[in-house]
Design a protein around this motif. Structure first.
Motif, short mmCIF file in Angstrom:
data_model
loop_
_atom_site.label_atom_id
_atom_site.label_comp_id
_atom_site.label_asym_id
_atom_site.label_seq_id
_atom_site.Cartn_x
_atom_site.Cartn_y
_atom_site.Cartn_z
N SER A 370 -1.06 2.35 0.41
CA SER A 370 -2.00 3.42 0.66
C SER A 370 -3.40 3.04 0.19
CB SER A 370 -1.53 4.70 -0.04
OG SER A 370 -2.50 5.72 0.07
N LEU A 371 -3.48 2.47 -1.01
CA LEU A 371 -4.78 2.03 -1.51
C LEU A 371 -5.33 0.88 -0.68
CD1 LEU A 371 -4.31 2.16 -5.37
CD2 LEU A 371 -5.79 3.56 -3.97
N LEU A 372 -4.45 0.03 -0.21
CA LEU A 372 -4.89 -1.06 0.65
C LEU A 372 -5.61 -0.51 1.87
CD1 LEU A 372 -2.76 -4.15 1.56
CD2 LEU A 372 -3.89 -2.90 3.36
N ARG A 373 -5.03 0.51 2.49
CA ARG A 373 -5.69 1.11 3.66
C ARG A 373 -7.02 1.75 3.26
NH1 ARG A 373 -2.70 5.81 6.94
NH2 ARG A 373 -2.85 6.76 4.87
N GLU A 374 -7.09 2.40 2.09
CA GLU A 374 -8.34 3.00 1.66
C GLU A 374 -9.43 1.95 1.50
OE1 GLU A 374 -8.04 5.45 -1.77
OE2 GLU A 374 -6.33 6.61 -1.01
N VAL A 375 -9.07 0.81 0.91
CA VAL A 375 -10.06 -0.25 0.72
C VAL A 375 -10.53 -0.79 2.07
CG1 VAL A 375 -10.42 -2.57 -0.20
CG2 VAL A 375 -9.17 -0.88 -1.55
N VAL A 376 -9.61 -1.02 2.98
CA VAL A 376 -9.97 -1.59 4.29
C VAL A 376 -10.86 -0.62 5.07
CG1 VAL A 376 -9.06 -2.33 6.53
CG2 VAL A 376 -7.94 -3.07 4.42
N THR A 377 -10.47 0.64 5.15
CA THR A 377 -11.29 1.61 5.88
C THR A 377 -12.62 1.84 5.18
OG1 THR A 377 -10.15 3.42 4.71
CG2 THR A 377 -9.29 2.78 6.88
N GLY A 378 -12.65 1.73 3.85
CA GLY A 378 -13.90 1.85 3.14
C GLY A 378 -14.87 0.73 3.46
N HIS A 379 -14.36 -0.40 3.93
CA HIS A 379 -15.19 -1.52 4.36
C HIS A 379 -15.45 -1.50 5.86
CE1 HIS A 379 -14.19 -3.08 0.37
NE2 HIS A 379 -15.12 -3.99 0.53
N GLY A 380 -15.13 -0.37 6.50
CA GLY A 380 -15.37 -0.26 7.93
C GLY A 380 -14.37 -1.01 8.80
N GLY A 381 -13.20 -1.35 8.23
CA GLY A 381 -12.21 -2.11 8.97
C GLY A 381 -11.00 -1.28 9.35
N THR A 382 -10.02 -1.96 9.90
CA THR A 382 -8.76 -1.33 10.31
C THR A 382 -7.60 -2.18 9.84
OG1 THR A 382 -8.72 -2.46 12.46
CG2 THR A 382 -9.82 -0.31 12.36
N ILE A 383 -6.44 -1.55 9.70
CA ILE A 383 -5.21 -2.27 9.34
C ILE A 383 -4.08 -1.74 10.19
CG2 ILE A 383 -4.79 -0.65 7.43
CD1 ILE A 383 -3.33 -3.00 6.02
N GLN A 384 -3.28 -2.66 10.69
CA GLN A 384 -2.12 -2.32 11.52
C GLN A 384 -0.89 -3.02 10.96
OE1 GLN A 384 -3.40 -3.66 15.40
NE2 GLN A 384 -4.18 -1.64 15.96
N ALA A 385 0.25 -2.37 11.11
CA ALA A 385 1.51 -2.93 10.63
C ALA A 385 2.55 -2.83 11.74
CB ALA A 385 2.00 -2.20 9.38
N GLU A 386 3.27 -3.92 11.95
CA GLU A 386 4.36 -3.94 12.93
C GLU A 386 5.59 -4.54 12.25
OE1 GLU A 386 3.18 -6.08 16.36
OE2 GLU A 386 1.58 -4.68 16.93
N GLY A 387 6.75 -3.99 12.57
CA GLY A 387 7.97 -4.52 11.99
C GLY A 387 9.21 -3.89 12.59
N GLN A 388 10.32 -4.54 12.37
CA GLN A 388 11.63 -4.04 12.78
C GLN A 388 12.61 -4.32 11.65
OE1 GLN A 388 12.53 -2.35 15.45
NE2 GLN A 388 10.51 -2.40 16.45
N PRO A 389 13.57 -3.45 11.41
CA PRO A 389 14.55 -3.69 10.34
C PRO A 389 15.24 -5.04 10.52
CG PRO A 389 14.73 -1.45 11.16
CD PRO A 389 13.80 -2.15 12.09
N GLY A 390 15.19 -5.89 9.47
CA GLY A 390 15.84 -7.19 9.51
C GLY A 390 15.11 -8.25 10.29
N ARG A 391 13.92 -7.94 10.85
CA ARG A 391 13.19 -8.91 11.68
C ARG A 391 11.80 -9.21 11.14
NH1 ARG A 391 14.56 -6.91 17.89
NH2 ARG A 391 16.84 -6.95 17.68
#
Length: 414
Positions: A370-391
């Motif tokens: 959550s803090l990671l996203r706050e830092v990124v958005t505070g710098h005018g950036g974006t963060i995306q996450a993709e994943g699948q269980p076990g992959r």
């Protein structure tokens, strides 16, 4: 305190502006309704005057602001009062003589608006003219009155909004500031005893291994070490959260940061840990710097959190790939951390604070992502996450690129 005053001042201005806009919209709405009602009433009055003049009046004595022409057997009769220049209108008279159908004409002339009704009256044809100059004056007076009322209302609304903001926002901001200071103070005070407990737990585990303590006891000690490490991370996250909340728009120490060098240093710092866990950690970066505008310590925390998350979820024999690049034409610097670990369910809200995953013993819960996203958005950036269980999982951070390339890049990790 300076930051708090800036936040309070901005909040007060926002409250004043919003109240002013609300009052402006309200006065505009009321004024629009009043103006529309005036127009409708004037139109009805004008048409009544025209109908009365055309039906009952005599050319020699029409009502005020009206003129009447009577066409009888080709002879046009006018009154004693001179008509405005350009009247009567000959074409409407000719058409009504032929069609016997009434016509209403509106035209602007001589600095005013004339309403002209041409209609049959028995065997004759009449043309009534109404001068709407007084009605136009009433409309102008109403618009001026509405403009003055709106200006006064706007000033009063802004003043009252600022007063309300001072009376309501300031105490709330002060309460929030005290809360943040409390969290920061508590977090700071807890760091030392937690570090001591963590060190002693490591010492006990080392002694237990040398003394031949049973494996189950040593496993519990290792779990204690992991718990104290996690507790320390939570305290660090709380301290960072309080600092971020205290400066939502102002970032002291902002400068040009080389994301490629930060990523390289982070990978070097985690290489030994990855080797101990049997995880392969690689880095791909260009030989030139990839500068962004930001706070170096905060961006270093972003990369470190992503690597910690990947190492936590990647078992022995897994692979973690860190890539830093600048896509062509994108105007951004892109950091990607991909692992072959346990992954996560796409339905999980992994960026929520204190969220709990399905595998509670494997997944971290707390403020990290959550803090990671706050830092990124505070710098005018974006963060995306993709994943699948076990992959595995993949996190992509994009930050606005800076044109300055004068930074010295570090050597790639070999």
């Amino acid at each position: 305190m300076a930051t708090e005053r800036i936040v309070v001042a901005r909040a007060r201005r926002r409250v004043g502006i919003l109240v002013g806009l609300a009052v402006t919209v309200l006065i505009t709405l009321i004024g629009g309704v009043a103006y529309a009602s005036l127009l409708r009433g004037q139109e009805r009055q004008i048409h009544r005057e025209l109908a009365y003049t055309a039906t009952r009046s005599d050319p020699s004595g029409p009502p005020g602001c009206t003129w009447l022409f009577l066409l009888h057997d080709g002879d046009l009769r006018t009154g004693n009062i001179p008509a405005p220049p350009g009247f009567p209108l000959e074409q409407p008279l000719a058409r009504v003589v032929e069609t016997r159908t009434a016509e209403v004409t509106t035209l602007e002339r001589n600095g005013t608006v004339y309403y002209v009704l041409t209609q049959p009256r028995g065997d004759d044809v009449v043309q009534a003219i109404f001068d709407a100059r007084y009605q136009l004056a009433d409309r102008r007076h109403l618009l001026v009155a509405l403009a003055i009322a709106e200006a006064i209302g706007l000033l009063a609304a802004v003043a009252s909004g600022l007063t309300v903001g001072r009376l309501t926002v300031a105490p709330l901001a002060e309460a929030l500031a005290r809360q943040r200071r409390f969290v920061a103070d508590v977090s700071h005070e807890l760091r030392t005893p937690i570090a001591q407990v963590h060190t002693r737990a490591q010492l006990l585990a080392r002694r237990a291994g040398n003394a031949g303590v049973p494996a189950d006891y040593r496993a519990e000690l290792e779990r204690l070490i992991g718990t104290t490490r996690w507790l320390g991370e939570v305290v660090d996250d709380l301290l960072l959260s309080a600092r971020l909340a205290a400066m939502p728009d102002i970032r002291p120490g902002t400068g040009t940061v080389d994301m490629a060098a930060l990523a390289e240093h982070a990978v070097v710092a985690e290489t030994d840990r990855a080797t101990e866990q049997g995880v392969t950690l690689t880095l791909s970066r260009p030989d030139v710097p990839l500068p962004v505008l930001g706070v170096a310590s905060a961006l270093r925390r972003v990369i470190g959190e992503l690597l910690t998350n990947a190492l936590t979820h990647t078992p022995a024999g897994g692979l973690i790939e860190v890539t830093v690049r600048r896509p062509a034409g994108g105007g951004v610097v892109e950091l990607t951390v991909t692992d072959t670990g346990t992954g996560f369910d796409p339905a999980e809200r992994i960026f929520d604070r204190f969220r709990s995953g399905v595998e509670t013993e494997r997944r971290r819960t707390g403020l990290g992502l959550s803090l990671l996203r706050e830092v990124v958005t505070g710098h005018g950036g974006t963060i995306q996450a993709e994943g699948q269980p076990g992959r595995g999982a993949s996190f992509v951070v994009r930050l606005p690129a800076r044109a300055d390339t004068t930074l010295t890049g570090a050597r790639p990790v070999g």
